[in-house]
Design an enzyme around this catalytic site. Sequence first.
Site, PDB file in Angstrom:
ATOM      1  N   GLY A 124     -15.325  -5.676   5.706  1.00 38.64           N
ATOM      2  CA  GLY A 124     -14.706  -5.338   4.432  1.00 38.64           C
ATOM      3  C   GLY A 124     -13.207  -5.562   4.382  1.00 38.64           C
ATOM      4  O   GLY A 124     -12.551  -5.209   3.401  1.00 38.64           O
ATOM      5  N   LYS A 160       3.320 -10.413  -3.916  1.00 40.54           N
ATOM      6  CA  LYS A 160       4.112  -9.269  -3.455  1.00 40.54           C
ATOM      7  C   LYS A 160       5.554  -9.679  -3.166  1.00 40.54           C
ATOM      8  O   LYS A 160       6.497  -8.941  -3.487  1.00 40.54           O
ATOM      9  CB  LYS A 160       3.465  -8.678  -2.211  1.00 40.54           C
ATOM     10  CG  LYS A 160       2.065  -8.129  -2.455  1.00 40.54           C
ATOM     11  CD  LYS A 160       1.353  -7.804  -1.153  1.00 40.54           C
ATOM     12  CE  LYS A 160      -0.071  -7.345  -1.380  1.00 40.54           C
ATOM     13  NZ  LYS A 160      -0.807  -7.132  -0.107  1.00 40.54           N
ATOM     14  N   GLY A 199       0.803  -1.230   0.000  1.00 36.43           N
ATOM     15  CA  GLY A 199       0.000   0.000   0.000  1.00 36.43           C
ATOM     16  C   GLY A 199       0.828   1.268   0.000  1.00 36.43           C
ATOM     17  O   GLY A 199       1.598   1.544  -0.914  1.00 36.43           O
ATOM     18  N   GLY A 249      -6.075   0.116   1.546  1.00 34.46           N
ATOM     19  CA  GLY A 249      -7.009   1.221   1.761  1.00 34.46           C
ATOM     20  C   GLY A 249      -6.879   2.278   0.684  1.00 34.46           C
ATOM     21  O   GLY A 249      -5.845   2.383   0.012  1.00 34.46           O
TER      22      GLY A 249
END
Length: 428
Positions: free
Chosen positions: A188, A206, A135, A303
């Site tokens: 979620g 990743k 992220g 996010g």
Amino acid sequence: MTTALRVALAGLGTVGGGVIRVLETNRELIARRAGRPIEIVAVSARDRTKDRGVDVSGYEWLDDTTALARCDADVVVELVGGADGPALALARATLGAGKGFVTANKAMLAHHGAELAEMAEAARVPLKFEAAVAGGIPVIKGLREGMAANAVSRVYGILNGTCNFILSKMESEGRDFGDVLAEAQALGFAESDPSFDIDGVDAAHKLSILSTIAFGTRPAFADVAIGGIRNVTAADVAEAEALGYRVRLVGMAQADASGVFQRVHAHLVPHAHPLAHVTGSTNAVVAEGNFVGRLLFQGAGAGDGPTASAVVADLIDIARGEAGPPYAMPVAALAEVAPAAAGAQRGRAYLRFAVADRVGVLAEIAAAMRDAGVSIESLIQRAVPVEGTALVVIVTHEAPDAHIEAALERLRGSQSLAGEPLWMHILD
């Protein structure tokens, strides 16, 4: 007047909307840092009528995602997802048209990264993917630029926020896996089909990217040994805590004379290690260089805000004219390195058995360990609520993984075992 960097955006989900908000909210600051404005000129998504919480009426809308490669833009941002399909078609079309490409798509890079990097190098255009790993944490930039002078021997960490949320909830509340997974889905944090996350595939994508940049080797996703957390129970988490550890899903890649070894598995992490204190959906990556030593990168691993921040950071680099090879060196310079044999890896292990509660079971397990050349450091037996069964936990001394596998193979099919054993590695 300085010409703006024109951006076409594919995908208007959580991250796509976040990119628009970042560019709008910090418009003036971004222009000053980039040396020129960054403007979205075209977008594409599946549903034109959906309310996304951002105004897209001022952008050209293209129903055909691949058409973004042909519109009046300098750079295309891909936030569609998926290893193949529309995302890969757009990547190939964009680079083939001689335009820069920014993506958060770890699956596509894990499977097609070398091909796309070769296309970008041939066209002399940037291919950037900071948002594909961890992220908003600048770990790609940290490895590619900050550690460029170092030989990296190992890179490892917590790469999946869903798994870390589940494990840290199990740890703090004493709840079992299935219960916490259902909560994660309701909040979620987990998909309706969570397999990619809980079975370790997302973290493996990743890890493959990090390994390529860290070691200067060709992408080798197929060489990653992959395991998940599906079989970790509340009892395992409690036993780990009692032994001075916490359970974390860790992606580990290391390079030595025998080759490159890549693994995603549940690990017991000592309380004294920084990764033991990474909770919730946070990600953390540790990289070890021969001159810089050990570096820790930690922060929000997913996010809209953190991931969009990484996407826009890549756009700022492109606006400044900062490109360079996607993997820190040309694809032709990436080494073809054989995978290190998994069985040759050495370490301590946590082994959990559900067994019939009767005389001779411990002796049978101990004999299998002895015959495979595995020395036992500690052995714990506890009764469980199911009548007639017991939980046996063994912590081994350091041994080759092949010896652990041989011991478990000796016990396969034993009438003494009430289920499949669980093997977790212990992080040194």
